[in-house]
Design a protein around this motif. Structure first.
Motif, PDB file in Angstrom:
ATOM      1  N   ARG A   7       0.834  -1.172   0.000  1.00  0.00           N
ATOM      2  CA  ARG A   7       0.000   0.000   0.000  1.00  0.00           C
ATOM      3  C   ARG A   7       0.884   1.242   0.000  1.00  0.00           C
ATOM      4  NH1 ARG A   7      -2.395  -1.113   4.112  1.00  0.00           N
ATOM      5  NH2 ARG A   7      -1.481   0.290   5.638  1.00  0.00           N
ATOM      6  N   LEU A   8       0.546   2.231  -0.800  1.00  0.00           N
ATOM      7  CA  LEU A   8       1.354   3.418  -0.957  1.00  0.00           C
ATOM      8  C   LEU A   8       0.728   4.583  -0.216  1.00  0.00           C
ATOM      9  CD1 LEU A   8       1.865   3.110  -4.796  1.00  0.00           C
ATOM     10  CD2 LEU A   8       3.131   2.003  -2.957  1.00  0.00           C
ATOM     11  N   ASN A 174      -9.883  -3.716  -2.910  1.00  0.00           N
ATOM     12  CA  ASN A 174      -9.216  -4.699  -2.068  1.00  0.00           C
ATOM     13  C   ASN A 174      -9.309  -4.262  -0.608  1.00  0.00           C
ATOM     14  OD1 ASN A 174      -7.277  -7.131  -1.983  1.00  0.00           O
ATOM     15  ND2 ASN A 174      -6.219  -5.608  -0.750  1.00  0.00           N
ATOM     16  N   VAL A 175      -9.953  -5.087   0.230  1.00  0.00           N
ATOM     17  CA  VAL A 175     -10.033  -4.808   1.661  1.00  0.00           C
ATOM     18  C   VAL A 175      -8.777  -5.364   2.309  1.00  0.00           C
ATOM     19  CG1 VAL A 175     -11.381  -5.067   3.764  1.00  0.00           C
ATOM     20  CG2 VAL A 175     -12.547  -5.007   1.543  1.00  0.00           C
ATOM     21  N   LEU A 181      -8.941   0.464   2.669  1.00  0.00           N
ATOM     22  CA  LEU A 181      -9.505   0.034   1.396  1.00  0.00           C
ATOM     23  C   LEU A 181      -8.632   0.540   0.262  1.00  0.00           C
ATOM     24  CD1 LEU A 181     -11.940  -1.379   0.066  1.00  0.00           C
ATOM     25  CD2 LEU A 181     -13.086   0.845   0.001  1.00  0.00           C
ATOM     26  N   SER A 182      -8.043  -0.388  -0.487  1.00  0.00           N
ATOM     27  CA  SER A 182      -7.243  -0.044  -1.657  1.00  0.00           C
ATOM     28  C   SER A 182      -8.127  -0.150  -2.893  1.00  0.00           C
ATOM     29  CB  SER A 182      -6.043  -0.988  -1.799  1.00  0.00           C
ATOM     30  OG  SER A 182      -5.144  -0.836  -0.731  1.00  0.00           O
ATOM     31  N   TYR A 196      -4.295   3.581 -11.416  1.00  0.00           N
ATOM     32  CA  TYR A 196      -4.621   4.751 -10.600  1.00  0.00           C
ATOM     33  C   TYR A 196      -5.083   4.212  -9.251  1.00  0.00           C
ATOM     34  CZ  TYR A 196      -6.726   9.065  -8.904  1.00  0.00           C
ATOM     35  OH  TYR A 196      -7.041  10.173  -8.143  1.00  0.00           O
ATOM     36  N   TYR A 197      -4.323   4.544  -8.215  1.00  0.00           N
ATOM     37  CA  TYR A 197      -4.540   3.981  -6.886  1.00  0.00           C
ATOM     38  C   TYR A 197      -5.185   5.012  -5.968  1.00  0.00           C
ATOM     39  CZ  TYR A 197      -3.245   2.325  -2.198  1.00  0.00           C
ATOM     40  OH  TYR A 197      -3.250   1.948  -0.891  1.00  0.00           O
ATOM     41  N   VAL A 198      -6.216   4.588  -5.264  1.00  0.00           N
ATOM     42  CA  VAL A 198      -6.879   5.434  -4.269  1.00  0.00           C
ATOM     43  C   VAL A 198      -6.907   4.668  -2.952  1.00  0.00           C
ATOM     44  CG1 VAL A 198      -9.011   6.613  -3.616  1.00  0.00           C
ATOM     45  CG2 VAL A 198      -8.335   6.513  -6.023  1.00  0.00           C
ATOM     46  N   GLU A 199      -6.523   5.333  -1.872  1.00  0.00           N
ATOM     47  CA  GLU A 199      -6.581   4.718  -0.554  1.00  0.00           C
ATOM     48  C   GLU A 199      -7.678   5.381   0.264  1.00  0.00           C
ATOM     49  OE1 GLU A 199      -3.018   3.563   2.044  1.00  0.00           O
ATOM     50  OE2 GLU A 199      -3.745   5.402   2.999  1.00  0.00           O
TER      51      GLU A 199
END
Length: 424
Positions: A7-8, A174-175, A181-182, A196-199
């Motif tokens: 996770r970023l 992805n939990v 939550l990714s 495109y990643y959202v956290e």
């Protein structure tokens, strides 16, 4: 048999706690014996397309502050494939989807990544599963560890479009183990791949909040026939796996149960249990001192603790004669028994770089009470979910323990891992 999703954080901060894990597990095999350390040579080379020339360098600072703020930096892609308005739409979709599961988080506050350990304690396996199921029921592609992906057909459609060189996007929720939550959107546009990643994090009371976003270039994706979606970043995260993955096609609950009980925790690379053909006639061939630690964990559910690098013979022999068709005499000959202290020397081998793992894909419950397991070796870092196949027969006992009776392995897509040296 399990993958860690990286996770970023904004500015590229990673889970600091994972630093200590991956340093121990991913660089070198270290054999511990009598308090001494010996470095072993690496067994496999990196795939050509992911050679060390393409792995991002890191500058490790001298202080903990520098480590926590700048280590494991993965930069934003310079040229994003989607527009700012598309990003905004994806951000809003992530927040809206999170609203579908806020009841799960009502009594939980998920803090930032540096509190990773405490988050795991607060967020249970059942809560993860409930959150993933609610997202799936709402129509989103959703997954968490050790459950089948919901609405995986959308990933198949994305891959089909990619193969046909048609522009496409798909978003996977992805939990994570800690409850964060990714939300990862895969984009294929202009003959290029990106994510495109959202956290999404949580305030107490189940209030969702957007924590971070990141755009990353993807070198390749692959959807295997069995249903593994495998992808690799152009710039590999330092000391992580070469490739990331999800199993998108469903695996039966029974196969998952059998994997968890009989296969999870066994190594293909540290000892010979899974990589040689054996039964009661040649079981001595697989006896190695280092294997006891994994068998102890499978038996007790706990990590082995030793004093003075010794394991009492009563403990060692009770467990090993239960889990294998071996005699005490065979153990004492092969596993470094010390008659003076009536104990066995403790030998631990840390996991080698990029090891495969096994999953049960089929099974037969035999008339004599034994179970025949068909186990596929999954070696994601080498782009294979069918590297080799094991046929393993186990004998369950009424008290919950069991015995490995034999193993037969066949090479499939990849060469078998090398046979480990026998220590007498």
């Amino acid at each position: 048999m399990k993958n860690i999703k990286w996770r970023l954080k904004s500015g590229g901060v990673f889970l600091v706690i994972l630093f200590f894990v991956v340093i121990a597990r991913n660089f070198v095999t270290i054999r511990w014996n009598k308090g001494k350390k010996e470095n072993s040579e690496a067994v496999w080379e990196l795939p050509t397309e992911l050679s060390s020339n393409n792995i991002m360098e890191t500058n490790i600072g001298e202080s903990e502050t520098e480590l926590e703020s700048s280590l494991w930096f993965l930069p934003q892609a310079e040229d994003c494939l989607i527009t700012e308005s598309e990003k905004e739409e994806l951000n809003n979709m992530a927040l809206t989807a999170a609203g579908q599961i806020k009841e799960v988080y009502k009594e939980i506050e998920i803090t930032d990544s540096l509190s990773y350990g405490s988050n795991i304690k607060d967020f249970t396996r059942n809560q993860r599963r409930e959150a993933a199921a609610l997202l799936g029921n709402a129509g989103y592609v959703s997954v968490t560890d050790d459950v089948n992906m919901k609405n995986y057909e959308k990933v198949e459609n994305f891959y089909s479009a990619y193969i046909e060189q048609k522009e496409a996007m798909v978003t996977i929720f992805n939990v994570n183990l800690d409850g964060l939550l990714s939300v990862i959107t895969f984009i294929y546009r202009n003959n290029r791949l990106q994510t495109y990643y959202v956290e999404i994090g949580w305030q107490k009371g189940g209030i969702q909040e957007l924590r971070n976003t990141l755009v990353s270039d993807i070198a390749e994706i692959k959807l295997t026939e069995k249903g593994y979606f495998i992808y690799a970043y152009k710039r590999v995260i330092p000391h992580s796996s070469l490739r990331q993955y999800w199993r998108i096609k469903p695996l039966s609950d029974k196969c998952r149960e059998l994997t968890a009980k009989y296969i999870y925790g066994l190594s293909y690379v540290n000892y010979n249990l899974l990589v040689t053909n054996w039964d009661s006639n040649n079981v001595e061939d697989i006896l190695m001192p280092c294997m006891f630690e994994d068998i102890y964990r499978i038996c007790t559910g706990e990590n082995l603790k030793v004093e003075n690098w010794k394991i009492p013979a009563e403990t060692y022999e009770k467990i090993m004669t239960t889990y294998f068709p071996v005699s005490i005499e065979q153990l004492r000959e092969k596993c470094q028994y010390d008659r003076n202290s009536n104990s066995y020397e403790y030998e631990m081998i840390l996991a080698r770089q990029y090891p495969p793992f096994g999953e049960v894909v089929d099974y037969t419950e035999n008339r004599d009470g034994t179970i025949t397991l068909i186990v596929d070796g999954v070696w994601v870092d080498y782009n294979s979910d069918f590297a080799f196949t094991n046929t393993i027969i186990v004998q369950p006992f009424d008290n919950g323990t069991f015995r490995y009776l034999c193993n037969y392995i066949e090479q499939k897509e990849l060469k078998l891992p090398p046979i480990a040296g026998i220590t007498n």
